[in-house]
Scaffold this motif. Structure first.
Motif, PDB file in Angstrom:
ATOM      1  N   GLN A   7       0.866  -1.178   0.000  1.00  0.00           N
ATOM      2  CA  GLN A   7       0.000   0.000   0.000  1.00  0.00           C
ATOM      3  C   GLN A   7       0.902   1.227   0.000  1.00  0.00           C
ATOM      4  N   ARG A   8       0.813   2.010  -1.033  1.00  0.00           N
ATOM      5  CA  ARG A   8       1.638   3.212  -1.126  1.00  0.00           C
ATOM      6  C   ARG A   8       0.963   4.326  -0.329  1.00  0.00           C
ATOM      7  N   LEU A   9       1.641   4.792   0.711  1.00  0.00           N
ATOM      8  CA  LEU A   9       1.073   5.813   1.585  1.00  0.00           C
ATOM      9  C   LEU A   9       1.426   7.215   1.135  1.00  0.00           C
ATOM     10  N   THR A  10       2.445   7.340   0.326  1.00  0.00           N
ATOM     11  CA  THR A  10       2.873   8.633  -0.188  1.00  0.00           C
ATOM     12  C   THR A  10       3.018   8.504  -1.685  1.00  0.00           C
ATOM     13  N   ASN A  12       3.126  11.880  -3.685  1.00  0.00           N
ATOM     14  CA  ASN A  12       3.313  13.226  -4.210  1.00  0.00           C
ATOM     15  C   ASN A  12       4.796  13.523  -4.172  1.00  0.00           C
ATOM     16  N   GLY A  16       2.810  17.352  -0.753  1.00  0.00           N
ATOM     17  CA  GLY A  16       1.389  17.130  -0.569  1.00  0.00           C
ATOM     18  C   GLY A  16       0.490  17.891  -1.525  1.00  0.00           C
ATOM     19  N   ASN A  28       9.302   7.524  -0.702  1.00  0.00           N
ATOM     20  CA  ASN A  28       7.962   7.011  -0.449  1.00  0.00           C
ATOM     21  C   ASN A  28       7.944   6.162   0.803  1.00  0.00           C
ATOM     22  N   GLU A  65       2.828  12.934   5.169  1.00  0.00           N
ATOM     23  CA  GLU A  65       1.827  12.461   4.219  1.00  0.00           C
ATOM     24  C   GLU A  65       1.387  11.039   4.563  1.00  0.00           C
ATOM     25  N   ALA A  66       2.350  10.174   4.896  1.00  0.00           N
ATOM     26  CA  ALA A  66       2.011   8.794   5.259  1.00  0.00           C
ATOM     27  C   ALA A  66       1.144   8.754   6.522  1.00  0.00           C
ATOM     28  N   ARG A  68      -0.853  11.116   7.559  1.00  0.00           N
ATOM     29  CA  ARG A  68      -2.179  11.636   7.199  1.00  0.00           C
ATOM     30  C   ARG A  68      -3.014  10.546   6.515  1.00  0.00           C
ATOM     31  N   VAL A  69      -2.401   9.781   5.602  1.00  0.00           N
ATOM     32  CA  VAL A  69      -3.118   8.719   4.899  1.00  0.00           C
ATOM     33  C   VAL A  69      -3.621   7.670   5.887  1.00  0.00           C
ATOM     34  N   LEU A  70      -2.822   7.358   6.901  1.00  0.00           N
ATOM     35  CA  LEU A  70      -3.226   6.370   7.910  1.00  0.00           C
ATOM     36  C   LEU A  70      -4.226   6.918   8.919  1.00  0.00           C
TER      37      LEU A  70
END
Length: 72
Positions: A7-10, A12, A16, A28, A65-66, A68-70
């Motif tokens: 699962q790619r969490l970043t 950009n 962001g 990444n 970013e990672a 935030r995604v989680l």
């Protein structure tokens, strides 16, 4: 394990703003199916790690970013 299984969490360019990072070779953070993390970034030489281990440097924005995604 293939990259496609992670699962790619970043993804950009680290700021962001949604701009693509190019050929997928930018820093990444990935999550494995077992819940561990794989970090892709520039090799670091701040100290010599034990045999079989490596050090990478990634921008703070990529970790943010990672997180935030989680939803952390």
């Amino acid at each position: 394990m293939a990259r496609e299984e992670l699962q790619r969490l970043t993804g950009n360019n680290g700021n962001g703003n949604g701009e693509p990072c190019g050929q997928g070779d930018c820093p990444n953070v990935y999550r494995t199916p077992s819940g561990s993390f794989v970090v892709q970034g520039d090799l670091s030489d701040v100290f010599t790690p034990p045999s079989g281990e490596g050090l990478v440097e990634i921008p703070e924005a990529v970790l943010r970013e990672a997180i935030r995604v989680l939803g952390w």
